[in-house]
Design a protein around this motif. Structure first.
Motif, PDB file in Angstrom:
ATOM      1  N   MET A  73       0.937  -1.190   0.070  1.00 35.21           N
ATOM      2  CA  MET A  73      -0.105  -0.051  -0.017  1.00 35.21           C
ATOM      3  C   MET A  73       0.982   1.286   0.039  1.00 35.21           C
ATOM      4  N   LEU A  74       0.483   2.051  -0.775  1.00 34.50           N
ATOM      5  CA  LEU A  74       1.328   3.526  -0.732  1.00 34.50           C
ATOM      6  C   LEU A  74       1.094   4.260   0.344  1.00 34.50           C
ATOM      7  N   THR A  75       2.237   4.853   0.905  1.00 33.30           N
ATOM      8  CA  THR A  75       2.263   5.696   1.953  1.00 33.30           C
ATOM      9  C   THR A  75       2.348   6.969   1.341  1.00 33.30           C
ATOM     10  N   GLN A  76       1.581   7.817   1.752  1.00 35.73           N
ATOM     11  CA  GLN A  76       1.315   9.294   0.978  1.00 35.73           C
ATOM     12  C   GLN A  76       2.380  10.169   1.535  1.00 35.73           C
ATOM     13  N   ALA A  77       3.117  10.705   0.925  1.00 43.32           N
ATOM     14  CA  ALA A  77       4.337  11.551   1.231  1.00 43.32           C
ATOM     15  C   ALA A  77       3.958  12.751   2.229  1.00 43.32           C
ATOM     16  N   PRO A  78       4.629  13.248   3.068  1.00 43.32           N
ATOM     17  CA  PRO A  78       4.330  14.315   3.841  1.00 43.32           C
ATOM     18  C   PRO A  78       4.466  15.628   3.113  1.00 43.32           C
ATOM     19  N   THR A  79       3.833  16.628   3.678  1.00 42.65           N
ATOM     20  CA  THR A  79       4.019  17.922   2.924  1.00 42.65           C
ATOM     21  C   THR A  79       4.626  19.012   4.096  1.00 42.65           C
ATOM     22  N   PRO A  80       5.158  19.966   3.520  1.00 46.35           N
ATOM     23  CA  PRO A  80       5.568  20.244   2.107  1.00 46.35           C
ATOM     24  C   PRO A  80       6.929  19.175   1.901  1.00 46.35           C
ATOM     25  N   ALA A  81       7.066  19.039   0.619  1.00 47.74           N
ATOM     26  CA  ALA A  81       8.255  18.175   0.212  1.00 47.74           C
ATOM     27  C   ALA A  81       8.788  18.488  -1.052  1.00 47.74           C
ATOM     28  N   ILE A  82       9.967  17.969  -1.385  1.00 46.60           N
ATOM     29  CA  ILE A  82      10.519  18.394  -2.546  1.00 46.60           C
ATOM     30  C   ILE A  82      10.790  17.194  -3.348  1.00 46.60           C
ATOM     31  N   TYR A  83      10.459  16.912  -4.690  1.00 45.44           N
ATOM     32  CA  TYR A  83      10.922  15.731  -5.577  1.00 45.44           C
ATOM     33  C   TYR A  83      12.138  16.144  -6.639  1.00 45.44           C
ATOM     34  N   ARG A  84      13.065  15.766  -6.258  1.00 44.05           N
ATOM     35  CA  ARG A  84      14.116  15.913  -7.489  1.00 44.05           C
ATOM     36  C   ARG A  84      13.739  14.902  -8.663  1.00 44.05           C
ATOM     37  N   THR A  85      13.542  15.552  -9.914  1.00 39.58           N
ATOM     38  CA  THR A  85      12.629  14.760 -11.005  1.00 39.58           C
ATOM     39  C   THR A  85      13.615  14.632 -12.139  1.00 39.58           C
ATOM     40  N   ARG A  86      13.286  13.762 -12.915  1.00 41.77           N
ATOM     41  CA  ARG A  86      13.830  13.438 -14.281  1.00 41.77           C
ATOM     42  C   ARG A  86      12.373  13.530 -15.256  1.00 41.77           C
ATOM     43  N   ILE A  87      12.482  14.402 -16.146  1.00 39.48           N
ATOM     44  CA  ILE A  87      11.403  14.642 -16.975  1.00 39.48           C
ATOM     45  C   ILE A  87      11.540  14.306 -18.260  1.00 39.48           C
ATOM     46  N   THR A  88      10.801  13.324 -19.097  1.00 37.19           N
ATOM     47  CA  THR A  88      11.387  12.831 -20.360  1.00 37.19           C
ATOM     48  C   THR A  88       9.970  13.269 -21.390  1.00 37.19           C
ATOM     49  N   HIS A  89      10.267  13.360 -22.681  1.00 33.07           N
ATOM     50  CA  HIS A  89       9.378  13.618 -23.615  1.00 33.07           C
ATOM     51  C   HIS A  89       9.737  12.672 -24.633  1.00 33.07           C
ATOM     52  N   SER A  90       8.875  12.063 -25.422  1.00 27.17           N
ATOM     53  CA  SER A  90       9.049  11.234 -26.495  1.00 27.17           C
ATOM     54  C   SER A  90       7.990  11.331 -27.581  1.00 27.17           C
ATOM     55  N   ARG A  91       8.160  11.832 -28.751  1.00 29.80           N
ATOM     56  CA  ARG A  91       7.374  11.923 -29.859  1.00 29.80           C
ATOM     57  C   ARG A  91       7.486  10.935 -30.614  1.00 29.80           C
ATOM     58  N   HIS A  92       6.493  10.244 -31.351  1.00 36.76           N
ATOM     59  CA  HIS A  92       6.547   9.073 -32.114  1.00 36.76           C
ATOM     60  C   HIS A  92       6.073   9.277 -33.509  1.00 36.76           C
ATOM     61  N   THR A  93       5.276  10.142 -33.718  1.00 38.94           N
ATOM     62  CA  THR A  93       4.829  10.202 -35.111  1.00 38.94           C
ATOM     63  C   THR A  93       4.804  11.792 -35.250  1.00 38.94           C
ATOM     64  N   PRO A  94       4.996  12.423 -36.560  1.00 43.02           N
ATOM     65  CA  PRO A  94       5.152  11.850 -37.658  1.00 43.02           C
ATOM     66  C   PRO A  94       6.508  11.684 -37.734  1.00 43.02           C
ATOM     67  N   ILE A  95       7.404  11.980 -36.678  1.00 43.73           N
ATOM     68  CA  ILE A  95       8.658  11.766 -36.716  1.00 43.73           C
ATOM     69  C   ILE A  95       9.236  11.412 -35.282  1.00 43.73           C
ATOM     70  N   HIS A  96      10.089  10.725 -35.149  1.00 46.34           N
ATOM     71  CA  HIS A  96      10.634  10.334 -33.798  1.00 46.34           C
ATOM     72  C   HIS A  96      11.642  11.531 -33.070  1.00 46.34           C
ATOM     73  N   HIS A  97      11.298  11.643 -31.862  1.00 48.86           N
ATOM     74  CA  HIS A  97      12.062  12.734 -31.340  1.00 48.86           C
ATOM     75  C   HIS A  97      11.871  12.627 -29.738  1.00 48.86           C
ATOM     76  N   SER A  98      13.087  12.810 -29.159  1.00 48.39           N
ATOM     77  CA  SER A  98      12.904  12.689 -27.582  1.00 48.39           C
ATOM     78  C   SER A  98      13.905  13.421 -26.852  1.00 48.39           C
ATOM     79  N   PHE A  99      13.578  13.968 -25.550  1.00 50.42           N
ATOM     80  CA  PHE A  99      14.745  14.582 -24.739  1.00 50.42           C
ATOM     81  C   PHE A  99      14.191  14.275 -23.417  1.00 50.42           C
TER      82      PHE A  99
END
Length: 247
Positions: free
Chosen positions: A1-27
Protein backbone atom coordinates in the motif's frame (compact mmCIF):
# COMPACT_ATOMS: atom_id res chain seq x y z
CA UNK A 1 0.00 0.00 0.00
CA UNK A 2 1.36 3.41 -0.97
CA UNK A 3 2.24 5.66 1.93
CA UNK A 4 1.38 9.25 1.06
CA UNK A 5 4.30 11.65 1.22
CA UNK A 6 4.35 14.35 3.92
CA UNK A 7 3.88 17.97 2.96
CA UNK A 8 5.70 20.08 2.15
CA UNK A 9 8.26 18.02 0.27
CA UNK A 10 10.54 18.34 -2.74
CA UNK A 11 10.98 15.80 -5.50
CA UNK A 12 14.17 15.78 -7.54
CA UNK A 13 12.72 14.87 -10.90
CA UNK A 14 13.65 13.55 -14.32
CA UNK A 15 11.27 14.63 -17.10
CA UNK A 16 11.20 12.81 -20.43
CA UNK A 17 9.28 13.67 -23.61
CA UNK A 18 9.03 11.20 -26.49
CA UNK A 19 7.31 11.92 -29.82
CA UNK A 20 6.66 8.96 -32.11
CA UNK A 21 4.76 10.45 -35.07
CA UNK A 22 5.17 11.82 -37.67
CA UNK A 23 8.86 11.87 -36.65
CA UNK A 24 10.73 10.38 -33.72
CA UNK A 25 12.07 12.91 -31.25
CA UNK A 26 12.83 12.64 -27.55
CA UNK A 27 14.61 14.56 -24.83
CA UNK A 28 15.18 14.41 -21.09
CA UNK A 29 16.11 16.87 -18.40
CA UNK A 30 16.34 17.11 -14.62
CA UNK A 31 14.46 19.52 -12.41
CA UNK A 32 12.50 19.51 -9.15
CA UNK A 33 8.91 19.95 -8.03
CA UNK A 34 7.21 20.89 -4.80
CA UNK A 35 4.60 18.69 -3.12
CA UNK A 36 2.34 20.83 -0.93
CA UNK A 37 -0.93 21.01 0.95
CA UNK A 38 -2.88 23.84 -0.69
CA UNK A 39 -4.20 24.97 2.71
CA UNK A 40 -0.78 24.98 4.38
CA UNK A 41 1.64 26.58 1.97
CA UNK A 42 5.35 26.30 2.85
CA UNK A 43 6.68 29.00 5.16
CA UNK A 44 10.27 29.86 4.35
CA UNK A 45 12.72 32.31 5.91
CA UNK A 46 12.89 35.71 4.22
CA UNK A 47 16.15 34.94 2.43
CA UNK A 48 14.65 31.88 0.68
CA UNK A 49 11.24 33.31 -0.20
CA UNK A 50 12.34 34.70 -3.60
CA UNK A 51 13.19 31.11 -4.60
CA UNK A 52 9.85 29.54 -3.65
CA UNK A 53 6.67 31.59 -3.79
CA UNK A 54 3.25 29.98 -4.11
CA UNK A 55 0.71 32.35 -5.60
CA UNK A 56 -2.87 31.10 -6.12
CA UNK A 57 -3.25 33.27 -9.22
CA UNK A 58 -0.56 31.15 -10.93
CA UNK A 59 -3.22 28.43 -11.24
CA UNK A 60 -6.68 28.09 -12.73
CA UNK A 61 -9.07 30.95 -13.36
CA UNK A 62 -10.10 33.45 -10.75
CA UNK A 63 -13.53 32.46 -9.39
CA UNK A 64 -16.34 34.96 -10.03
CA UNK A 65 -16.83 37.56 -7.33
CA UNK A 66 -20.22 38.69 -6.08
CA UNK A 67 -18.78 42.20 -5.94
CA UNK A 68 -16.84 42.87 -9.17
CA UNK A 69 -15.55 46.18 -7.79
CA UNK A 70 -13.73 44.45 -4.94
CA UNK A 71 -10.32 42.82 -5.25
CA UNK A 72 -10.53 39.02 -5.22
CA UNK A 73 -8.17 37.20 -2.91
CA UNK A 74 -9.06 33.65 -3.94
CA UNK A 75 -7.05 30.81 -2.45
CA UNK A 76 -5.97 27.72 -4.34
CA UNK A 77 -8.88 25.85 -2.77
CA UNK A 78 -11.28 28.57 -3.96
CA UNK A 79 -9.92 28.30 -7.50
CA UNK A 80 -10.20 24.52 -7.44
CA UNK A 81 -13.77 24.79 -6.20
CA UNK A 82 -14.56 26.90 -9.27
CA UNK A 83 -13.13 24.12 -11.49
CA UNK A 84 -15.49 21.61 -9.88
CA UNK A 85 -18.40 24.03 -10.17
CA UNK A 86 -17.77 24.36 -13.91
CA UNK A 87 -18.33 20.59 -14.11
CA UNK A 88 -21.37 20.67 -11.79
CA UNK A 89 -19.55 18.43 -9.31
CA UNK A 90 -19.20 19.05 -5.59
CA UNK A 91 -15.57 19.38 -4.56
CA UNK A 92 -14.38 16.93 -1.86
CA UNK A 93 -14.03 18.62 1.50
CA UNK A 94 -10.80 16.99 2.67
CA UNK A 95 -7.10 17.54 2.12
CA UNK A 96 -5.88 18.72 -1.28
CA UNK A 97 -2.26 18.10 -2.15
CA UNK A 98 -0.45 19.32 -5.24
CA UNK A 99 2.70 18.68 -7.25
CA UNK A 100 3.84 21.88 -8.94
CA UNK A 101 6.59 24.40 -9.61
CA UNK A 102 7.05 27.35 -7.29
CA UNK A 103 7.65 30.89 -8.49
CA UNK A 104 11.42 31.52 -8.53
CA UNK A 105 12.81 35.09 -8.68
CA UNK A 106 9.41 36.29 -9.85
CA UNK A 107 8.99 33.73 -12.67
CA UNK A 108 6.88 30.59 -12.81
CA UNK A 109 6.02 28.05 -15.49
CA UNK A 110 4.00 24.93 -14.74
CA UNK A 111 3.65 22.74 -17.84
CA UNK A 112 1.75 20.25 -15.66
CA UNK A 113 0.46 20.62 -12.12
CA UNK A 114 -1.39 17.77 -10.43
CA UNK A 115 -3.86 18.15 -7.56
CA UNK A 116 -5.10 15.20 -5.48
CA UNK A 117 -8.49 15.95 -3.88
CA UNK A 118 -9.55 13.87 -0.86
CA UNK A 119 -12.73 13.65 1.19
CA UNK A 120 -12.74 14.27 4.92
CA UNK A 121 -12.08 10.56 5.54
CA UNK A 122 -8.86 10.77 3.53
CA UNK A 123 -10.13 8.89 0.48
CA UNK A 124 -8.94 10.16 -2.87
CA UNK A 125 -11.95 11.26 -4.92
CA UNK A 126 -10.60 13.29 -7.84
CA UNK A 127 -7.39 14.28 -9.59
CA UNK A 128 -7.09 17.65 -11.32
CA UNK A 129 -4.38 17.92 -13.98
CA UNK A 130 -3.73 21.53 -14.95
CA UNK A 131 -1.80 22.14 -18.18
CA UNK A 132 -0.07 25.41 -19.10
CA UNK A 133 1.29 26.22 -22.54
CA UNK A 134 4.11 28.61 -23.42
CA UNK A 135 1.59 31.17 -24.71
CA UNK A 136 0.17 31.90 -21.26
CA UNK A 137 -2.88 29.66 -21.59
CA UNK A 138 -4.04 27.16 -19.00
CA UNK A 139 -6.61 24.38 -18.84
CA UNK A 140 -7.72 22.02 -16.06
CA UNK A 141 -8.75 18.40 -16.63
CA UNK A 142 -10.99 16.98 -13.89
CA UNK A 143 -10.30 13.26 -13.56
CA UNK A 144 -11.19 10.32 -11.33
CA UNK A 145 -8.42 8.80 -9.17
CA UNK A 146 -5.60 7.91 -11.55
CA UNK A 147 -3.55 5.16 -9.87
CA UNK A 148 -4.29 3.30 -13.11
CA UNK A 149 -4.44 5.20 -16.41
CA UNK A 150 -7.61 7.23 -16.99
CA UNK A 151 -8.73 8.71 -20.30
CA UNK A 152 -9.83 12.25 -21.12
CA UNK A 153 -10.37 14.04 -24.43
CA UNK A 154 -7.74 16.60 -25.38
CA UNK A 155 -9.31 20.07 -25.21
CA UNK A 156 -6.39 22.48 -25.07
CA UNK A 157 -3.72 23.72 -27.47
CA UNK A 158 -0.34 22.89 -25.94
CA UNK A 159 2.24 22.23 -28.64
CA UNK A 160 2.42 24.06 -31.98
CA UNK A 161 3.04 20.63 -33.52
CA UNK A 162 -0.07 18.88 -32.16
CA UNK A 163 -3.69 19.44 -33.12
CA UNK A 164 -6.38 19.69 -30.45
CA UNK A 165 -7.69 16.21 -31.11
CA UNK A 166 -7.40 12.69 -29.74
CA UNK A 167 -7.30 11.85 -26.07
CA UNK A 168 -4.91 11.69 -23.16
CA UNK A 169 -4.19 8.69 -21.00
CA UNK A 170 -3.14 9.97 -17.56
CA UNK A 171 -1.56 7.96 -14.78
CA UNK A 172 -0.99 10.01 -11.63
CA UNK A 173 -0.85 7.99 -8.40
CA UNK A 174 -0.36 9.94 -5.20
CA UNK A 175 3.33 10.59 -4.49
CA UNK A 176 5.10 8.51 -1.88
CA UNK A 177 8.83 7.95 -1.60
CA UNK A 178 8.73 8.36 -5.38
CA UNK A 179 6.54 10.28 -7.77
CA UNK A 180 5.72 8.87 -11.20
CA UNK A 181 3.27 10.71 -13.45
CA UNK A 182 2.74 9.78 -17.09
CA UNK A 183 0.65 11.51 -19.76
CA UNK A 184 0.35 9.97 -23.23
CA UNK A 185 -1.45 11.38 -26.27
CA UNK A 186 -3.39 9.05 -28.54
CA UNK A 187 -4.99 10.05 -31.81
CA UNK A 188 -7.09 6.96 -32.48
CA UNK A 189 -8.63 4.66 -29.90
CA UNK A 190 -7.79 1.58 -31.93
CA UNK A 191 -4.13 2.59 -31.87
CA UNK A 192 -2.80 1.48 -28.48
CA UNK A 193 0.65 2.95 -29.12
CA UNK A 194 0.70 6.66 -28.19
CA UNK A 195 1.76 9.48 -30.49
CA UNK A 196 3.48 11.27 -27.60
CA UNK A 197 4.50 10.38 -24.03
CA UNK A 198 5.59 12.67 -21.20
CA UNK A 199 6.81 11.27 -17.90
CA UNK A 200 7.83 12.93 -14.64
CA UNK A 201 9.61 10.74 -12.11
CA UNK A 202 11.47 11.69 -8.97
CA UNK A 203 12.63 10.88 -5.45
CA UNK A 204 11.37 12.45 -2.24
CA UNK A 205 13.43 14.97 -0.31
CA UNK A 206 12.38 16.81 2.87
CA UNK A 207 11.58 20.46 2.21
CA UNK A 208 14.16 21.75 4.67
CA UNK A 209 15.78 25.14 4.30
CA UNK A 210 19.01 23.38 3.38
CA UNK A 211 17.33 21.31 0.67
CA UNK A 212 15.65 24.37 -0.85
CA UNK A 213 18.99 26.17 -0.94
CA UNK A 214 20.74 23.13 -2.47
CA UNK A 215 18.19 22.98 -5.28
CA UNK A 216 19.08 26.52 -6.31
CA UNK A 217 22.56 25.23 -7.13
CA UNK A 218 21.51 21.90 -8.64
CA UNK A 219 18.71 23.39 -10.75
CA UNK A 220 18.94 27.20 -10.66
CA UNK A 221 16.01 29.22 -12.00
CA UNK A 222 14.15 25.94 -12.57
CA UNK A 223 10.89 27.32 -14.07
CA UNK A 224 12.78 29.52 -16.51
CA UNK A 225 15.00 26.61 -17.57
CA UNK A 226 11.95 24.39 -18.15
CA UNK A 227 10.34 27.01 -20.40
CA UNK A 228 13.61 27.57 -22.26
CA UNK A 229 14.16 23.85 -22.83
CA UNK A 230 10.66 23.42 -24.25
CA UNK A 231 11.21 26.30 -26.66
CA UNK A 232 14.60 24.92 -27.72
CA UNK A 233 13.02 21.55 -28.50
CA UNK A 234 10.32 23.35 -30.47
CA UNK A 235 12.98 25.04 -32.59
CA UNK A 236 14.62 21.66 -33.22
CA UNK A 237 11.30 20.22 -34.40
CA UNK A 238 10.72 23.24 -36.64
CA UNK A 239 14.19 22.82 -38.17
CA UNK A 240 13.26 19.21 -38.91
CA UNK A 241 10.30 20.60 -40.91
CA UNK A 242 7.60 19.24 -38.64
CA UNK A 243 4.37 21.03 -39.71
CA UNK A 244 3.18 23.79 -37.40
CA UNK A 245 -0.46 23.74 -36.30
CA UNK A 246 -1.84 27.31 -36.02
CA UNK A 247 -3.52 28.30 -32.78
Amino acid sequence: MLTQAPTPAIYRTRITHSRHTPIHHSFEYRSYSWYIDVDELPALPWWLRPFARFNPDDHFAEPPSEDPSSATDASLRDRLEAVFADHDIAMPDGQITALLQARVIGYVFNPLSVFWCHDRDGRLRHVVAEVHNTYGGRHAYLLPPADLPVVTAKKFYVSPFNKVDGYYSVRAPRPGQEVDVTVSLHRQRQNTFPDFIANLRGDLRPATWTQVAIMQFISPLAPLLVAARIRIQGIKLWLRRLPVVPR
